[in-house]
Motif scaffolding. Structure first.
Motif, PDB file in Angstrom:
ATOM      1  N   SER A 111     -36.173  70.213   4.265  1.00 13.68           N
ATOM      2  CA  SER A 111     -37.338  70.811   4.908  1.00 13.68           C
ATOM      3  C   SER A 111     -38.407  71.159   3.877  1.00 13.68           C
ATOM      4  O   SER A 111     -39.604  70.981   4.120  1.00 13.68           O
ATOM      5  CB  SER A 111     -36.913  72.063   5.685  1.00 13.68           C
ATOM      6  N   TYR A 112     -37.957  71.649   2.709  1.00 11.83           N
ATOM      7  CA  TYR A 112     -38.909  71.990   1.641  1.00 11.83           C
ATOM      8  C   TYR A 112     -39.687  70.754   1.205  1.00 11.83           C
ATOM      9  O   TYR A 112     -40.913  70.779   1.068  1.00 11.83           O
ATOM     10  CB  TYR A 112     -38.159  72.588   0.451  1.00 11.83           C
ATOM     11  N   LYS A 115     -42.179  69.764   3.995  1.00 17.14           N
ATOM     12  CA  LYS A 115     -43.343  70.654   4.076  1.00 17.14           C
ATOM     13  C   LYS A 115     -44.229  70.513   2.841  1.00 17.14           C
ATOM     14  O   LYS A 115     -45.458  70.641   2.934  1.00 17.14           O
ATOM     15  CB  LYS A 115     -42.904  72.118   4.238  1.00 17.14           C
ATOM     16  N   ILE A 119     -48.164  69.734   2.939  1.00 15.71           N
ATOM     17  CA  ILE A 119     -49.180  70.521   2.232  1.00 15.71           C
ATOM     18  C   ILE A 119     -50.055  69.609   1.384  1.00 15.71           C
ATOM     19  O   ILE A 119     -51.288  69.745   1.347  1.00 15.71           O
ATOM     20  CB  ILE A 119     -48.510  71.604   1.366  1.00 15.71           C
ATOM     21  N   SER A 231     -54.236  81.246   2.176  1.00 14.33           N
ATOM     22  CA  SER A 231     -53.400  80.075   1.930  1.00 14.33           C
ATOM     23  C   SER A 231     -53.855  78.943   2.841  1.00 14.33           C
ATOM     24  O   SER A 231     -54.740  79.123   3.686  1.00 14.33           O
ATOM     25  CB  SER A 231     -51.923  80.390   2.201  1.00 14.33           C
ATOM     26  N   ARG A 234     -49.377  79.168   7.107  1.00  9.65           N
ATOM     27  CA  ARG A 234     -48.248  80.084   7.031  1.00  9.65           C
ATOM     28  C   ARG A 234     -46.947  79.311   7.132  1.00  9.65           C
ATOM     29  O   ARG A 234     -46.800  78.408   7.959  1.00  9.65           O
ATOM     30  CB  ARG A 234     -48.317  81.125   8.160  1.00  9.65           C
ATOM     31  N   ILE A 235     -46.013  79.668   6.260  1.00 10.29           N
ATOM     32  CA  ILE A 235     -44.681  79.064   6.292  1.00 10.29           C
ATOM     33  C   ILE A 235     -43.775  79.995   7.091  1.00 10.29           C
ATOM     34  O   ILE A 235     -43.572  81.153   6.721  1.00 10.29           O
ATOM     35  CB  ILE A 235     -44.110  78.857   4.882  1.00 10.29           C
ATOM     36  N   TYR A 237     -39.990  80.473   9.181  1.00 14.30           N
ATOM     37  CA  TYR A 237     -38.629  79.945   9.191  1.00 14.30           C
ATOM     38  C   TYR A 237     -37.778  80.799  10.110  1.00 14.30           C
ATOM     39  O   TYR A 237     -38.084  81.960  10.378  1.00 14.30           O
ATOM     40  CB  TYR A 237     -38.029  79.927   7.786  1.00 14.30           C
ATOM     41  N   THR A 321     -42.424  88.352   6.996  1.00 12.03           N
ATOM     42  CA  THR A 321     -42.378  88.122   5.558  1.00 12.03           C
ATOM     43  C   THR A 321     -42.064  89.444   4.884  1.00 12.03           C
ATOM     44  O   THR A 321     -41.803  90.446   5.548  1.00 12.03           O
ATOM     45  CB  THR A 321     -43.714  87.569   5.033  1.00 12.03           C
TER      46      THR A 321
END
Length: 344
Positions: A111-112, A115, A119, A231, A234-235, A237, A321
């Motif tokens: 997933s990282y 994403k 980005i 940013s 927004r990330i 999870y 967060t």
């Protein structure tokens, strides 16, 4: 004979291995888990703990049901088969959990990477949009330069032409000053006056001035908008909660219960109605007060240190967060609160 000697040797090696395993197992079972060099001597029935002498002195001196292991075994019924069966069940669950966590770790990495690619693609799109804006502005700059340069060059050419023509006729007029040809003087004077008038009219229409430099009136809306953004996005999870498998027929006993008052003098309701609670990673606690339509931040002693009103009737709260929480409202809206680590 040789086969017999090999058999004896094999039996002796097996005895040595079994002896080593037995010694290792004895050390594992008989030594205290906390004080490894101490042997287990006592059993605390109050806490269901095996204890060495140091453990008794440090943690179990006040216990009333503390006895030697040799005496405790006479009172307790031990079902080794049931223990073995239950341990195998727990081992299977732990193995399943371990495999799930390993798969989750791989999923997080996948997933990282995905994403990260998104980005980078978003940044490329923003760069392309900015490049297009830049090209449009540069095109406008080139067009204005062309218009100005063309006009200035035309003016310069006209000026050069008038100057050259005036110089020529002025030279001819000076040459006729000593001549007695009245007809030629008349023609030369008329042409000279016409050029003088033409020059004066041209200078009047085009006064002498230095062209001011071009000015860029920047689109500050773009810069101001970007400066307000923290940013590119927004990330979010979802961390699945762990489901604890309870052992059947196990009795749970409440060891301690504490009550705290979260009322404030500024509350508009007579009583508080706490419908949600959230513990932050820093150890701070935030509670939702339904009746007073606010959320309250509690310090480590569970005293209200600050509060924040919400736009509606709050129902529940969760952490998003490290410094942000989400509050669900009665009318199905969600309000996000920032700076939850400090004052709300």
């Amino acid at each position: 004979m040789i086969k017999y000697m090999l058999t004896i040797r094999h039996m002796e090696e097996e005895k040595q291995i079994n002896g080593l395993i037995t010694k290792t197992m004895n050390d594992l079972l008989l030594n205290c888990d906390v004080h490894n060099n101490k042997k287990l001597k006592m059993f605390c029935q109050d806490h269901n703990k095996l204890c060495c002498s140091d453990f008794v002195l440090l943690n179990h001196r006040q216990c009333t049901k503390l006895a030697l292991i040799s005496k405790s075994i006479k009172k307790l019924i031990i079902d080794m088969k049931q223990l073995s069966k239950q341990s195998q069940i727990n081992l299977a669950e732990l193995n399943k959990f371990s495999r799930t966590q390993a798969a989750s770790i791989q999923s997080v990495e996948g997933s990282y990477t995905e994403k990260l690619h998104e980005i980078r693609e978003l940044r490329k799109q923003l760069n392309a949009a900015l490049d297009e804006l830049e090209n449009t502005t540069l095109k406008e700059l080139d067009e204005i330069r062309y218009i100005l340069q063309t006009t200035l060059k035309e003016n310069a050419d006209n000026c050069s032409r008038l100057k050259k023509e005036l110089q020529q006729i002025s030279k001819e007029v000076q040459g006729l000053c000593d001549e007695s040809n009245k007809e030629l003087e008349f023609i030369a004077s008329r042409k000279c006056l016409n050029k003088i008038q033409e020059s004066e009219s041209y200078l009047k229409e085009n006064p002498v001035k230095v062209q001011s430099p071009m000015i860029l009136q920047a689109n500050i809306d773009i810069q101001q908008y970007l400066s307000t953004q923290s940013s590119l996005g927004r990330i979010v999870y979802n961390m699945p909660s762990l489901t604890l498998k309870m052992i059947q027929d196990q009795v749970l006993t409440v060891k301690r219960k504490s009550e705290y008052n979260v009322e404030k003098s500024a509350d508009k309701a007579w009583t508080c109605l706490i419908t949600g609670i959230c513990r932050m990673r820093s150890g701070q606690v935030i509670v939702v007060d339904y009746n007073n339509e606010n959320v309250k931040l509690l310090d480590p002693h569970y005293n209200v240190s600050s509060h924040c009103d919400v736009f509606g009737t709050p129902c529940d709260i969760c952490q998003i967060t490290s410094s942000e929480v989400a509050v669900t409202l009665y009318d199905a809206r969600v309000q996000f609160l920032f700076g939850a680590m400090g004052s709300l």
